[in-house]
Motif scaffolding. Structure first.
Motif, PDB file in Angstrom:
ATOM      1  N   ARG A   1      -5.694 -32.289 -13.202  1.00  0.00           N
ATOM      2  CA  ARG A   1      -3.878 -31.438 -12.681  1.00  0.00           C
ATOM      3  C   ARG A   1      -3.862 -31.107 -11.267  1.00  0.00           C
ATOM      4  N   TYR A   2      -5.614 -29.693 -10.595  1.00  0.00           N
ATOM      5  CA  TYR A   2      -5.763 -29.141 -10.148  1.00  0.00           C
ATOM      6  C   TYR A   2      -7.201 -29.154  -9.092  1.00  0.00           C
ATOM      7  N   VAL A   3      -7.288 -29.494  -7.990  1.00  0.00           N
ATOM      8  CA  VAL A   3      -8.908 -30.067  -7.585  1.00  0.00           C
ATOM      9  C   VAL A   3      -8.360 -28.415  -6.512  1.00  0.00           C
ATOM     10  N   GLU A   4      -9.711 -27.736  -6.291  1.00  0.00           N
ATOM     11  CA  GLU A   4     -10.270 -27.525  -4.818  1.00  0.00           C
ATOM     12  C   GLU A   4     -11.530 -27.169  -4.719  1.00  0.00           C
ATOM     13  N   HIS A   5     -11.814 -28.159  -3.518  1.00  0.00           N
ATOM     14  CA  HIS A   5     -12.934 -27.942  -3.547  1.00  0.00           C
ATOM     15  C   HIS A   5     -13.677 -26.842  -2.779  1.00  0.00           C
ATOM     16  N   GLY A   6     -14.683 -26.784  -2.782  1.00  0.00           N
ATOM     17  CA  GLY A   6     -15.980 -25.954  -1.885  1.00  0.00           C
ATOM     18  C   GLY A   6     -15.818 -25.809  -0.644  1.00  0.00           C
ATOM     19  N   ALA A   7     -16.061 -27.139   0.049  1.00  0.00           N
ATOM     20  CA  ALA A   7     -16.062 -27.303   1.475  1.00  0.00           C
ATOM     21  C   ALA A   7     -15.371 -29.202   1.657  1.00  0.00           C
ATOM     22  N   ARG A   8     -15.275 -29.660   2.523  1.00  0.00           N
ATOM     23  CA  ARG A   8     -14.885 -30.817   2.271  1.00  0.00           C
ATOM     24  C   ARG A   8     -16.066 -31.958   3.826  1.00  0.00           C
ATOM     25  N   TRP A   9     -16.196 -32.836   3.541  1.00  0.00           N
ATOM     26  CA  TRP A   9     -17.129 -33.772   3.817  1.00  0.00           C
ATOM     27  C   TRP A   9     -16.721 -33.977   6.254  1.00  0.00           C
ATOM     28  N   THR A  10     -15.875 -33.258   5.491  1.00  0.00           N
ATOM     29  CA  THR A  10     -15.192 -33.318   7.737  1.00  0.00           C
ATOM     30  C   THR A  10     -15.650 -31.650   8.375  1.00  0.00           C
ATOM     31  N   ALA A  11     -16.464 -31.737   7.390  1.00  0.00           N
ATOM     32  CA  ALA A  11     -17.529 -30.052   8.136  1.00  0.00           C
ATOM     33  C   ALA A  11     -18.494 -30.875   8.558  1.00  0.00           C
ATOM     34  N   LEU A  12     -19.431 -32.184   8.261  1.00  0.00           N
ATOM     35  CA  LEU A  12     -20.815 -32.664   8.772  1.00  0.00           C
ATOM     36  C   LEU A  12     -19.816 -33.229  10.487  1.00  0.00           C
ATOM     37  N   LEU A  13     -18.830 -33.246  11.086  1.00  0.00           N
ATOM     38  CA  LEU A  13     -18.871 -33.718  12.030  1.00  0.00           C
ATOM     39  C   LEU A  13     -18.589 -32.050  12.590  1.00  0.00           C
ATOM     40  N   TYR A  14     -18.689 -31.103  12.134  1.00  0.00           N
ATOM     41  CA  TYR A  14     -18.534 -30.032  13.678  1.00  0.00           C
ATOM     42  C   TYR A  14     -19.938 -30.215  14.546  1.00  0.00           C
ATOM     43  N   GLY A  15     -20.628 -30.442  13.843  1.00  0.00           N
ATOM     44  CA  GLY A  15     -22.481 -29.930  15.260  1.00  0.00           C
ATOM     45  C   GLY A  15     -22.329 -31.514  16.955  1.00  0.00           C
ATOM     46  N   PRO A  16     -21.856 -32.844  15.051  1.00  0.00           N
ATOM     47  CA  PRO A  16     -21.430 -34.087  16.516  1.00  0.00           C
ATOM     48  C   PRO A  16     -20.712 -33.187  17.722  1.00  0.00           C
ATOM     49  N   LEU A  17     -19.674 -33.329  16.956  1.00  0.00           N
ATOM     50  CA  LEU A  17     -18.519 -32.539  18.437  1.00  0.00           C
ATOM     51  C   LEU A  17     -18.496 -31.573  18.680  1.00  0.00           C
ATOM     52  N   PHE A  18     -20.088 -30.644  18.307  1.00  0.00           N
ATOM     53  CA  PHE A  18     -20.427 -30.124  19.236  1.00  0.00           C
ATOM     54  C   PHE A  18     -21.357 -29.731  20.647  1.00  0.00           C
ATOM     55  N   ALA A  19     -21.522 -31.476  19.996  1.00  0.00           N
ATOM     56  CA  ALA A  19     -23.054 -32.098  21.156  1.00  0.00           C
ATOM     57  C   ALA A  19     -22.013 -32.783  21.929  1.00  0.00           C
ATOM     58  N   LEU A  20     -21.161 -33.910  21.492  1.00  0.00           N
ATOM     59  CA  LEU A  20     -20.075 -34.399  22.330  1.00  0.00           C
ATOM     60  C   LEU A  20     -19.611 -33.122  23.333  1.00  0.00           C
ATOM     61  N   LEU A  21     -18.965 -31.986  23.640  1.00  0.00           N
ATOM     62  CA  LEU A  21     -18.509 -31.169  23.855  1.00  0.00           C
ATOM     63  C   LEU A  21     -19.936 -30.681  25.075  1.00  0.00           C
ATOM     64  N   GLY A  22     -20.976 -30.289  24.517  1.00  0.00           N
ATOM     65  CA  GLY A  22     -22.036 -30.052  25.532  1.00  0.00           C
ATOM     66  C   GLY A  22     -22.245 -31.107  26.289  1.00  0.00           C
ATOM     67  N   TYR A  23     -21.826 -32.416  26.132  1.00  0.00           N
ATOM     68  CA  TYR A  23     -22.436 -34.164  26.910  1.00  0.00           C
ATOM     69  C   TYR A  23     -21.296 -33.320  27.657  1.00  0.00           C
ATOM     70  N   LEU A  24     -20.230 -33.592  27.193  1.00  0.00           N
ATOM     71  CA  LEU A  24     -19.086 -33.222  28.274  1.00  0.00           C
ATOM     72  C   LEU A  24     -19.234 -32.485  29.653  1.00  0.00           C
ATOM     73  N   ALA A  25     -19.335 -31.684  29.461  1.00  0.00           N
ATOM     74  CA  ALA A  25     -19.798 -30.171  30.046  1.00  0.00           C
ATOM     75  C   ALA A  25     -20.822 -30.702  30.947  1.00  0.00           C
ATOM     76  N   GLU A  26     -21.777 -31.371  30.313  1.00  0.00           N
ATOM     77  CA  GLU A  26     -23.229 -31.274  31.871  1.00  0.00           C
ATOM     78  C   GLU A  26     -22.564 -32.548  32.891  1.00  0.00           C
ATOM     79  N   LEU A  27     -21.768 -33.719  31.813  1.00  0.00           N
ATOM     80  CA  LEU A  27     -21.496 -34.938  32.952  1.00  0.00           C
ATOM     81  C   LEU A  27     -20.438 -34.425  34.585  1.00  0.00           C
ATOM     82  N   ALA A  28     -19.959 -33.301  33.707  1.00  0.00           N
ATOM     83  CA  ALA A  28     -19.098 -32.226  34.235  1.00  0.00           C
ATOM     84  C   ALA A  28     -19.538 -31.686  36.219  1.00  0.00           C
ATOM     85  N   THR A  29     -20.753 -31.367  35.601  1.00  0.00           N
ATOM     86  CA  THR A  29     -21.573 -30.385  36.208  1.00  0.00           C
ATOM     87  C   THR A  29     -23.060 -31.846  37.335  1.00  0.00           C
TER      88      THR A  29
END
Length: 139
Positions: free
Chosen positions: A5-33
């Motif tokens: 009837r009610y569910v509140e998860h402590g965390a979502r599995w989408t949090a696993l994407l934060y690290g790879p997204l950070f790495a992608l932004l780092g790679y794109l910043a390097e690509l610009a240089t």
């Protein structure tokens, strides 16, 4: 198992994407240089995802709140709804037992005092205590 009837998860599995997204932004910043370290950024992204996985698993295991037709789940502890006498206008006495097995309510979670059928008061917790109170009232 009955429908929640009610569910509140402590965390979502989408949090696993934060690290790879950070790495992608780092790679794109390097690509610009002009100089890139693709393998290093892949390893950084995978490493961050690997160290995030136990955190997400633990939060989902110990901080999930669920109300079904028969039980209130707080982390790994369940309380049969038949044992709940009152959820409205219940005061929280000092030293009331916290559901879920912790010494206190988790950080960033609100308390919801619950009176049981034997007269004792326990503390339930949720990020949205009003919604939890409403779900328990309907159940």
């Amino acid at each position: 198992m009955s429908e929640p009837r009610y569910v509140e998860h402590g965390a979502r599995w989408t949090a696993l994407l934060y690290g790879p997204l950070f790495a992608l932004l780092g790679y794109l910043a390097e690509l610009a240089t002009g100089t890139t370290h693709a393998i290093a950024w892949v390893l950084v992204g995978l490493g961050l995802a690997v160290i995030t996985a136990p955190w997400v698993h633990a939060r989902r295991r110990f901080l999930t709140v669920k109300v079904t037709d028969t039980e209130l789940w707080q982390g790994r502890e369940s309380l049969p709804l038949a044992e709940i006498a009152e959820v409205d206008d219940v005061g929280a006495p000092a030293g009331a037992r916290v559901l879920g097995g912790g010494w206190s309510t988790p950080r960033k979670y609100d308390e919801l005092p619950i009176r049981l059928t034997d007269g004792t008061v326990v503390l339930a917790w949720a990020r949205d205590a009003r919604a939890l109170r409403a779900a328990l009232g309907r159940a």
